[in-house]
Design a protein around this motif. Sequence first.
Motif, PDB file in Angstrom:
ATOM      1  N   SER A  67       0.825  -1.215   0.000  1.00 53.25           N
ATOM      2  CA  SER A  67       0.000   0.000   0.000  1.00 53.25           C
ATOM      3  C   SER A  67       0.855   1.259   0.000  1.00 53.25           C
ATOM      4  N   LEU A  68       2.145   1.137   0.295  1.00 52.13           N
ATOM      5  CA  LEU A  68       3.059   2.283   0.280  1.00 52.13           C
ATOM      6  C   LEU A  68       3.851   2.376  -1.022  1.00 52.13           C
ATOM      7  N   ARG A  69       3.617   1.448  -1.959  1.00 50.71           N
ATOM      8  CA  ARG A  69       4.307   1.439  -3.246  1.00 50.71           C
ATOM      9  C   ARG A  69       3.320   1.833  -4.336  1.00 50.71           C
ATOM     10  N   CYS A  70       3.761   2.702  -5.254  1.00 45.37           N
ATOM     11  CA  CYS A  70       2.894   3.173  -6.333  1.00 45.37           C
ATOM     12  C   CYS A  70       2.766   2.098  -7.412  1.00 45.37           C
ATOM     13  N   ALA A  71       1.548   1.803  -7.819  1.00 43.15           N
ATOM     14  CA  ALA A  71       1.311   0.798  -8.859  1.00 43.15           C
ATOM     15  C   ALA A  71       1.748   1.306 -10.234  1.00 43.15           C
ATOM     16  N   ALA A  72       1.752   2.622 -10.439  1.00 46.78           N
ATOM     17  CA  ALA A  72       2.093   3.180 -11.748  1.00 46.78           C
ATOM     18  C   ALA A  72       3.606   3.252 -11.988  1.00 46.78           C
ATOM     19  N   CYS A  73       4.368   3.730 -10.991  1.00 45.62           N
ATOM     20  CA  CYS A  73       5.799   3.933 -11.212  1.00 45.62           C
ATOM     21  C   CYS A  73       6.690   3.061 -10.336  1.00 45.62           C
ATOM     22  N   GLY A  74       6.141   2.410  -9.315  1.00 50.07           N
ATOM     23  CA  GLY A  74       6.917   1.528  -8.458  1.00 50.07           C
ATOM     24  C   GLY A  74       7.669   2.227  -7.340  1.00 50.07           C
ATOM     25  N   CYS A  75       7.524   3.541  -7.212  1.00 41.67           N
ATOM     26  CA  CYS A  75       8.217   4.309  -6.180  1.00 41.67           C
ATOM     27  C   CYS A  75       7.466   4.230  -4.852  1.00 41.67           C
ATOM     28  N   HIS A  76       8.185   4.540  -3.761  1.00 41.19           N
ATOM     29  CA  HIS A  76       7.561   4.631  -2.447  1.00 41.19           C
ATOM     30  C   HIS A  76       6.687   5.881  -2.408  1.00 41.19           C
ATOM     31  N   ARG A  77       5.679   5.861  -1.560  1.00 40.83           N
ATOM     32  CA  ARG A  77       4.735   6.977  -1.449  1.00 40.83           C
ATOM     33  C   ARG A  77       5.427   8.293  -1.071  1.00 40.83           C
ATOM     34  N   ASN A  78       6.541   8.235  -0.332  1.00 43.89           N
ATOM     35  CA  ASN A  78       7.244   9.445   0.079  1.00 43.89           C
ATOM     36  C   ASN A  78       7.815  10.242  -1.086  1.00 43.89           C
ATOM     37  N   PHE A  79       8.014   9.614  -2.252  1.00 44.12           N
ATOM     38  CA  PHE A  79       8.509  10.334  -3.418  1.00 44.12           C
ATOM     39  C   PHE A  79       7.421  11.172  -4.089  1.00 44.12           C
ATOM     40  N   HIS A  80       6.182  10.937  -3.737  1.00 46.23           N
ATOM     41  CA  HIS A  80       5.070  11.688  -4.324  1.00 46.23           C
ATOM     42  C   HIS A  80       4.763  12.903  -3.464  1.00 46.23           C
TER      43      HIS A  80
END
Length: 97
Positions: A67-80
């Motif tokens: 749930s903390l990983r982005c499905a679109a880019c694979g980055c952690h939520r903190n990068f958004h």
Amino acid sequence: MKKRQVVIKQRSRNSNTSSSWTTTSSSVTSNIRYVECQKNHAANIGGYAVDGCREFMAAGVEGTDDSLRCAACGCHRNFHRKEVNTEVVCEYSPPNA
């Protein structure tokens, strides 16, 4: 979503009405949204490049590591980038005369 309710009771400063009270009630609602990804994918070569992901979408259900990983880019939520919308609602009732 967090919702808080605050009730403030204040005694009137008028000395003629010693038992006069005013009541103010307000609720605060905050809505948090994670938008575009700001991870620099070219940092290891000294450049700057972002992947163009426009909004965080959780890869898993709430409460899991995915749930903390982005499905679109694979980055952690903190990068958004975090966007917080706060709404405050106040209600006021004057003292009974």
